[in-house]
Scaffold this motif. Sequence first.
Motif, PDB file in Angstrom:
ATOM      1  N   LEU A 240       0.578  -1.155  -0.055  1.00 57.68           N
ATOM      2  CA  LEU A 240       0.105   0.177   0.066  1.00 57.68           C
ATOM      3  C   LEU A 240       0.704   1.290   0.121  1.00 57.68           C
ATOM      4  CD1 LEU A 240      -2.794   1.325   0.164  1.00 57.68           C
ATOM      5  CD2 LEU A 240      -2.544   1.157   2.897  1.00 57.68           C
ATOM      6  N   SER A 241       1.978   1.355   0.925  1.00 59.90           N
ATOM      7  CA  SER A 241       2.861   2.565   0.956  1.00 59.90           C
ATOM      8  C   SER A 241       3.531   2.716  -0.549  1.00 59.90           C
ATOM      9  CB  SER A 241       3.789   2.175   2.100  1.00 59.90           C
ATOM     10  OG  SER A 241       3.072   2.029   3.225  1.00 59.90           O
ATOM     11  N   ALA A 242       4.049   1.579  -0.971  1.00 60.53           N
ATOM     12  CA  ALA A 242       4.672   1.716  -2.307  1.00 60.53           C
ATOM     13  C   ALA A 242       3.706   2.119  -3.403  1.00 60.53           C
ATOM     14  CB  ALA A 242       5.419   0.268  -2.698  1.00 60.53           C
ATOM     15  N   THR A 243       2.506   1.790  -3.369  1.00 54.63           N
ATOM     16  CA  THR A 243       1.594   2.175  -4.230  1.00 54.63           C
ATOM     17  C   THR A 243       1.279   3.950  -4.262  1.00 54.63           C
ATOM     18  OG1 THR A 243       0.697   0.115  -4.353  1.00 54.63           O
ATOM     19  CG2 THR A 243      -0.703   2.132  -5.414  1.00 54.63           C
ATOM     20  N   VAL A 244       1.179   4.393  -2.869  1.00 52.13           N
ATOM     21  CA  VAL A 244       0.768   5.692  -2.754  1.00 52.13           C
ATOM     22  C   VAL A 244       2.177   6.523  -3.105  1.00 52.13           C
ATOM     23  CG1 VAL A 244       0.538   7.213  -1.030  1.00 52.13           C
ATOM     24  CG2 VAL A 244      -0.674   5.126  -0.919  1.00 52.13           C
ATOM     25  N   ALA A 245       3.454   5.848  -2.624  1.00 49.90           N
ATOM     26  CA  ALA A 245       4.678   6.570  -3.021  1.00 49.90           C
ATOM     27  C   ALA A 245       4.899   6.636  -4.518  1.00 49.90           C
ATOM     28  CB  ALA A 245       5.706   6.099  -2.283  1.00 49.90           C
ATOM     29  N   VAL A 247       2.717   6.807  -6.873  1.00 51.34           N
ATOM     30  CA  VAL A 247       1.495   7.898  -7.413  1.00 51.34           C
ATOM     31  C   VAL A 247       1.905   9.179  -6.867  1.00 51.34           C
ATOM     32  CG1 VAL A 247      -1.006   8.592  -7.393  1.00 51.34           C
ATOM     33  CG2 VAL A 247      -0.217   5.992  -7.689  1.00 51.34           C
ATOM     34  N   GLY A 248       2.071   9.575  -5.695  1.00 53.40           N
ATOM     35  CA  GLY A 248       2.227  10.929  -4.971  1.00 53.40           C
ATOM     36  C   GLY A 248       3.651  11.404  -5.170  1.00 53.40           C
ATOM     37  N   PHE A 249       4.505  10.569  -5.261  1.00 57.38           N
ATOM     38  CA  PHE A 249       6.059  11.201  -5.334  1.00 57.38           C
ATOM     39  C   PHE A 249       6.803  10.489  -6.263  1.00 57.38           C
ATOM     40  CE2 PHE A 249       4.477  10.920  -1.004  1.00 57.38           C
ATOM     41  CZ  PHE A 249       4.750  11.999  -0.369  1.00 57.38           C
ATOM     42  N   ALA A 250       6.168  10.396  -7.721  1.00 54.65           N
ATOM     43  CA  ALA A 250       6.792   9.578  -9.056  1.00 54.65           C
ATOM     44  C   ALA A 250       7.842  10.638  -9.277  1.00 54.65           C
ATOM     45  CB  ALA A 250       5.619   9.521  -9.823  1.00 54.65           C
TER      46      ALA A 250
END
Length: 410
Positions: A240-245, A247-250
């Motif tokens: 979950l954290s990797a997915t958010v990172a 998307v949000g910090f690409a």
Amino acid sequence: MSADRTPKIVGTVWGLLILNTLGSAGAKTIVPLPRSLIQMVTMGALVAAFALALAVNVRLRIRPSAYVFLLTLLLVSSVISSVHLESGFGALFRCFRLALFVGTLWLVSRWWDGGLTFVRHHIRIYLAVLGTVAAGAVVSPGAAMPELYGGRLVGALWPLTPPQIGQYAAVIIGLTVLLVLGRRTDRTSAVVVIVPSLVLLALTHTRTATLGLLLGLALAIGSLVLTSGAARRFFAWAVLSATVAAVGFASALQTWFLRGQSQENFSSLTGRAKVWHALLAAPRSTTEHLFGAGLGDKSFGGLPIDNSWLAVYNEQGVIGVVLVAAVVVVLGGVALLRPPSLQRACAIFLISYCAIASYTEAGLGDASPYLLHLAVAASLLAAPAAATPLPVPRVPRRRVPRWAQRPEVI
């Protein structure tokens, strides 16, 4: 062989082995250290490690180990390739160093019992090494992040390169995470190790160490998913954290990953590919093809090879490549055959990390931190030694006179 408690001096031996593998080349330090002095310290550490290991294991009791046996065969192959002196007298000196290194591993193999003792030694000693890096960054930020290395973190007190620092940080982060999941350490101690190490890893901008940490942990935790609820929860939160990172910090992640390099430079692996092609295209005799040119400084044409397999091929030939591949295959095969456990997960992480890093880092064919990581994996995969039962003295049976015998009560 009885299961002996590991003496504290063995931890000192392990620390000296790690000191020997820190190397003597790196960034400029705050206090200039002559390379000859650094080499004297590192080589002296190896001699001291061998002497202490011999002192604590006077009876030369060793544990059968396929890993150290394969390293011994690699040593023999290295000596055969080095006696021709194509790499100079330095090749024989490196063979002597490798012999002391392998001999010390044989001596401490007595205490490889499948426990976590050497994992804890590994974490503590590398944490101390990273402590010197952090201290250097505090004392002199300019020397710790010089323009020569593109502002990446280096060792300002002891000459350590960014890939070295990244490697040490990634390894102890991964092992500590696994210890937390296995409830073998408290969260406070884990935070003290993981958080500063993550900061140092980020400051090194080391892609190999980062990928090795992420992929190695994924494989190690995946081996625990079916048997550990904590591993399942951590794996879910990590995804979950990797997915958010992502998307949000690409954009920020891409900038960190590219390190300001052009796409062409990145695709050639920072120039490594050119060295690799030149090495493979160079003409070789049959002897050089089989045994290599002898142990050297892991360079070709004055440029670092930065690939364990090609470095081994250049210095120890096809035979060396086969032996190093056998090391990885044997350790990996044994790990896969073991039932799920924390020890198995730690071993899988270390083996996976070394295999991933071998593509852009040299070290699997000579005394190096990578061989120490694999030695810890071998200690984790060793079956516990069966305790030898103490002999029970035979008590002579006393003969009771017939008149003194009482009839049994029914």
